[in-house]
Design an enzyme around this catalytic site. Sequence first.
Site, PDB file in Angstrom:
ATOM      1  N   SER A  49       1.087  -1.553  -0.293  1.00 19.36           N
ATOM      2  CA  SER A  49       0.417   0.494  -0.005  1.00 19.36           C
ATOM      3  C   SER A  49       0.466   1.295   0.155  1.00 19.36           C
ATOM      4  O   SER A  49       0.647   2.418   0.112  1.00 19.36           O
ATOM      5  CB  SER A  49      -0.955   0.492   1.524  1.00 19.36           C
ATOM      6  OG  SER A  49      -1.888  -0.381   0.670  1.00 19.36           O
TER       7      SER A  49
ATOM      8  N   LYS B  19       0.453   3.744  -2.974  1.00 17.39           N
ATOM      9  CA  LYS B  19      -1.248   3.771  -3.681  1.00 17.39           C
ATOM     10  C   LYS B  19      -1.106   5.789  -3.655  1.00 17.39           C
ATOM     11  O   LYS B  19      -1.617   6.362  -4.284  1.00 17.39           O
ATOM     12  CB  LYS B  19      -2.120   3.888  -2.122  1.00 17.39           C
ATOM     13  CG  LYS B  19      -2.717   1.908  -2.389  1.00 17.39           C
ATOM     14  CD  LYS B  19      -4.147   2.401  -0.957  1.00 17.39           C
ATOM     15  CE  LYS B  19      -4.220   0.967  -1.254  1.00 17.39           C
ATOM     16  NZ  LYS B  19      -3.835  -0.539  -0.195  1.00 17.39           N
TER      17      LYS B  19
ATOM     18  N   TYR C  31      -2.999  -3.093  -9.909  1.00 14.18           N
ATOM     19  CA  TYR C  31      -3.783  -2.797  -8.902  1.00 14.18           C
ATOM     20  C   TYR C  31      -2.519  -3.908  -7.893  1.00 14.18           C
ATOM     21  O   TYR C  31      -1.748  -3.187  -7.397  1.00 14.18           O
ATOM     22  CB  TYR C  31      -5.161  -2.960  -7.826  1.00 14.18           C
ATOM     23  CG  TYR C  31      -5.138  -2.707  -6.395  1.00 14.18           C
ATOM     24  CD1 TYR C  31      -4.190  -1.853  -5.843  1.00 14.18           C
ATOM     25  CD2 TYR C  31      -4.970  -3.633  -5.109  1.00 14.18           C
ATOM     26  CE1 TYR C  31      -4.270  -1.593  -4.571  1.00 14.18           C
ATOM     27  CE2 TYR C  31      -5.107  -4.186  -4.214  1.00 14.18           C
ATOM     28  CZ  TYR C  31      -4.533  -2.892  -3.266  1.00 14.18           C
ATOM     29  OH  TYR C  31      -4.537  -2.614  -2.089  1.00 14.18           O
TER      30      TYR C  31
ATOM     31  N   TYR D 266      -5.332   4.830   8.282  1.00 14.35           N
ATOM     32  CA  TYR D 266      -5.983   3.932   7.689  1.00 14.35           C
ATOM     33  C   TYR D 266      -6.591   4.664   9.964  1.00 14.35           C
ATOM     34  O   TYR D 266      -6.742   6.088   9.400  1.00 14.35           O
ATOM     35  CB  TYR D 266      -5.741   1.996   7.818  1.00 14.35           C
ATOM     36  CG  TYR D 266      -5.005   1.384   6.568  1.00 14.35           C
ATOM     37  CD1 TYR D 266      -5.444   2.112   5.344  1.00 14.35           C
ATOM     38  CD2 TYR D 266      -4.155   1.267   7.077  1.00 14.35           C
ATOM     39  CE1 TYR D 266      -4.140   2.154   4.065  1.00 14.35           C
ATOM     40  CE2 TYR D 266      -3.202   0.669   5.882  1.00 14.35           C
ATOM     41  CZ  TYR D 266      -3.246   1.320   4.638  1.00 14.35           C
ATOM     42  OH  TYR D 266      -2.512   0.647   3.996  1.00 14.35           O
TER      43      TYR D 266
ATOM     44  N   VAL E 145       1.854  -3.697   4.097  1.00 14.40           N
ATOM     45  CA  VAL E 145       1.415  -4.788   4.649  1.00 14.40           C
ATOM     46  C   VAL E 145       2.917  -5.337   4.340  1.00 14.40           C
ATOM     47  O   VAL E 145       3.053  -6.717   5.085  1.00 14.40           O
ATOM     48  CB  VAL E 145       0.700  -5.674   4.581  1.00 14.40           C
ATOM     49  CG1 VAL E 145      -0.605  -5.117   4.601  1.00 14.40           C
ATOM     50  CG2 VAL E 145       0.443  -5.904   2.956  1.00 14.40           C
TER      51      VAL E 145
HETATM   52  N1  GLN Z   1      -2.098  -5.272  -1.932  1.00 13.20           N
HETATM   53  C1  GLN Z   1      -2.343  -5.168  -0.374  1.00 13.20           C
HETATM   54  C2  GLN Z   1      -3.914  -5.521  -0.060  1.00 13.20           C
HETATM   55  O1  GLN Z   1      -4.624  -5.147  -1.455  1.00 13.20           O
HETATM   56  C3  GLN Z   1      -2.390  -3.886  -0.205  1.00 13.20           C
HETATM   57  C4  GLN Z   1      -2.620  -3.466   1.748  1.00 13.20           C
HETATM   58  C5  GLN Z   1      -1.607  -2.931   2.247  1.00 13.20           C
HETATM   59  O2  GLN Z   1      -0.619  -2.260   2.584  1.00 13.20           O
HETATM   60  N2  GLN Z   1      -2.751  -2.722   3.773  1.00 13.20           N
HETATM   61  O3  GLN Z   1      -4.327  -5.903   0.350  1.00 13.20           O
END
Ligand code: GLN
Length: 330
Positions: free
Chosen positions: A84, A87, A210, A262, A280
Amino acid sequence: MHRLLPMKNCPLCVKYFIIYLMQSIQAILQRLYDTHRNYSEGHPATYIPELAKADPKKFGIVVTTVDGEVFKVGDFDTKFSLQSTSKPFIYGLALEDLGREYLHSKVGVEPTGEAFNSIVELEKTTHRPYNPMINSGAIAVSNMIVGSSFEARLQKIMNLFGDYVGHLVTVDENVFESEKQTAHRNRSIAHLLRHFGVIDEHIEETLDLYFKQCSVLVDTQDLAMMAATLAAGGKNPRTHKEVIRSDYAKDILSLMFTCGMYDSSGEWAYSVGIPAKSGVSGAIFGVVPGKMGIAVYSPPIDAKGHSMRGLKVFNDLSQELGLSIFKGHP
Ligand code: GLN
């Protein structure tokens, strides 16, 4: 480095202050690394099976200033997938493709107070994602990236990350495949987005784009350079290339500040006080506007998906260097 300084017109003061500052930042990073390296809480993400293979001991910290000075400790050259942390950059790309008005007719700018992969708020009120920093918003944004084919759109994304880090980047195909096979929740988010008319009918292609952006490989040095580029208003401190317009860089930072962590964004704003984004894979990057980018990598994450050593380092670093954007000069 000179842009960090409050007394620019005394050359000798500047010289000694720079030496002092450089030594102290390096010493602080080393101390934080030593303090937190044996911390053993949290586990690497398992819901994407490939991520579970990460070595929980890996730990890197890098600070890159807007003048291109780099301070680094630990496993700063270990590769990991962006997840993420991709993003904010893809949001910037979509802003350049489509402009604010169109993009934000589809995706809002409000924090959710929910988990990164939440689906409930889509159903509850506006039927559009609350912001581009959560999965639903990022999937919608991926759908918007303009290009004549999937390959062309992917190439555009790879070029973008290449410009942010200052060299070519690649996708970890194992991470990509692993997420693609297991992404039942993201797939349901995408179908719900289609149902509400937020994205077009190319659902699998959108998800692939994505997952690819999430699987881009970098190391902690690269991520700090990406952060420093945002800190410098969109110009890469090493290559001096303008990667993103400064007003869009501002938009990215605004949303990172309110939504990037978040359902911990409020706590983060209170305790660390800088725009940031986590992933993550165990990465967190933060931006001190006009001054520096900071990146930490350490795979064990908490229940909200944040690197646990990363949280500790950012909290400590913010206190030691006075980084909160509400605090004046660090
Ligand atoms: N690719 C992961 C997902 O879509 C990214 C989530 C994250 O890093 N918080 O679940």
